[in-house]
Design an enzyme around this catalytic site. Sequence first.
Site, PDB file in Angstrom:
ATOM      1  N   LYS A  77       0.846  -1.189   0.000  1.00  0.00           N
ATOM      2  CA  LYS A  77       0.000   0.000   0.000  1.00  0.00           C
ATOM      3  C   LYS A  77       0.882   1.240   0.000  1.00  0.00           C
ATOM      4  O   LYS A  77       1.948   1.263   0.635  1.00  0.00           O
ATOM      5  CB  LYS A  77      -0.893  -0.027   1.239  1.00  0.00           C
ATOM      6  CG  LYS A  77      -1.878   1.134   1.370  1.00  0.00           C
ATOM      7  CD  LYS A  77      -2.738   0.929   2.613  1.00  0.00           C
ATOM      8  CE  LYS A  77      -3.662   2.111   2.885  1.00  0.00           C
ATOM      9  NZ  LYS A  77      -4.497   1.910   4.083  1.00  0.00           N
ATOM     10  N   SER A 153      -9.228   2.694   4.229  1.00  0.00           N
ATOM     11  CA  SER A 153      -8.323   3.313   3.288  1.00  0.00           C
ATOM     12  C   SER A 153      -7.554   2.339   2.416  1.00  0.00           C
ATOM     13  O   SER A 153      -6.894   2.744   1.460  1.00  0.00           O
ATOM     14  CB  SER A 153      -7.332   4.195   4.039  1.00  0.00           C
ATOM     15  OG  SER A 153      -6.489   3.420   4.867  1.00  0.00           O
ATOM     16  N   SER A 177      -9.290   0.548   8.360  1.00  0.00           N
ATOM     17  CA  SER A 177      -8.842   0.654   6.974  1.00  0.00           C
ATOM     18  C   SER A 177      -8.465  -0.664   6.313  1.00  0.00           C
ATOM     19  O   SER A 177      -8.283  -0.710   5.103  1.00  0.00           O
ATOM     20  CB  SER A 177      -7.652   1.616   6.882  1.00  0.00           C
ATOM     21  OG  SER A 177      -8.064   2.935   7.110  1.00  0.00           O
TER      22      SER A 177
END
Length: 479
Positions: A77, A153, A177
């Site tokens: 990520k 997220s 997230s």
Amino acid sequence: MTDDQAFAAFDGCGLAEEIATGRITPLEAVDAAIRIIERHNPLLNAVVMERFDAARAEAKRAGAGSGLFAGVPFLAKDMNVFTADMPTTFSSRFFAKAAPRPDSEIVQRWKQAGLIILGKTSTPEFAADFVTEPSFRGPCRNPWNPDLTPGGSSGGAAAAVASGMVPLAHGTDSGGSIRVPAACCGLVGFKPSRGLTPSGPVYPELAGGLNCDHALTRSVRDTAAMLDITVGPELGGAYYIPKPAEAYRDAIRRKPVRRRIAYTATAPSGVTAMPEIVALLHRTVEVLRRQGHELIPVALPGDVDPYDAAAKLWMPPLALEIEERERALGRAARDEELEALSRYSRQVAAKMTALDYLRARQRAHDITVAMARFSESFDLLLTSTIGTLPPAIGAIDSRSDRFDHDAWQEGAYYFAPFTELFNITGQPAISLPLFQTEAGMPVGMQLIAKIGQDAELLQLAAALEADLPWRDVRPPYWS
């Protein structure tokens, strides 16, 4: 490997077994992942950085390799972790030309386990939202319905795994997230106990202690195996949690003992999940009862609503990251280089005193103690992961000049009211894709254990996976 459907059907452990036995080479696995990324990413916008040539070169050198995930394609990520040959931009225009930095500790552990990183996935700016629509790179879309958010997220990671690009991908979780995107995209999303996975060496902790790094996966065994390769203390780490004697992937093979499991459809804020999700929560209750557990309805205490304390913990580190970038560039960030929520967070942080921050830490501690006392009469807690189905792209606005904090907070925390509390308390929590709605969208159910009881939580998750197998339920954009 030429059959991309066959590649995409493997979880990470299954693909690692194929590679270890020589039935698939690491290069075949990497090439299949790249083909699927190139096919689906123009629509889904999950992968925002590529290192395909370097990944192919690593795959050629790997052979059968060593390590639990030797030769398995993986995505990091674009948040929290640093990689030596790709920048970390936090999905912010202000960091667009940031230089790469040496591998973070967790990245080193991924590589030692044999994972081959193909690139980085999308996140909202500074991972500060429950949708993944950064102004910098545009919205990421849900493989089940591209008009909807994949959650945030870790939305890019979820879209990548759910669409078959890779079997597992890195996620971060400061308020849900990992778990929220897992629920939106039909995946397993696990937040470990606080401090179980490393944050360093750059950071002592992330988001004021709210954050944990782990992964989004298709199977509980992958989630357990990813914990096996990353768990353990790090040099200079803020927490010292030794690696357990038994591997998590071995612990999940045992049948869980009978548990007292509390459940609720209402968050401490007073928000109740939508009726269809509540009905699926009650179906989960019945499955757990059938498995021999005792289920107890409860109401969470209202004084553990996490939002105010959490915001005062994650906003100052966000502001500090921007300030350090300004110092490195020798100039201030321009308004157009930061989204509205980031600018708002800086303003909040700038007005806070050291005492304000310490009060937030104390409030978080008080919430943790209150939840520990509340939980004394049961072993685990069950909620839905999200309160509503995934919103449409653009429905939650943290980016534009139309941003209104109160409206954003109401929308975001109506959608995802159940997750952030357990970032405050540090408890392990997992979202499981047990059911789908009548319209065919996945819905996650969240189980929360007491801090340090990660193995017990994963055992129960594995038993639910065996009872309600989900791996063959796939979205339209698959492989």
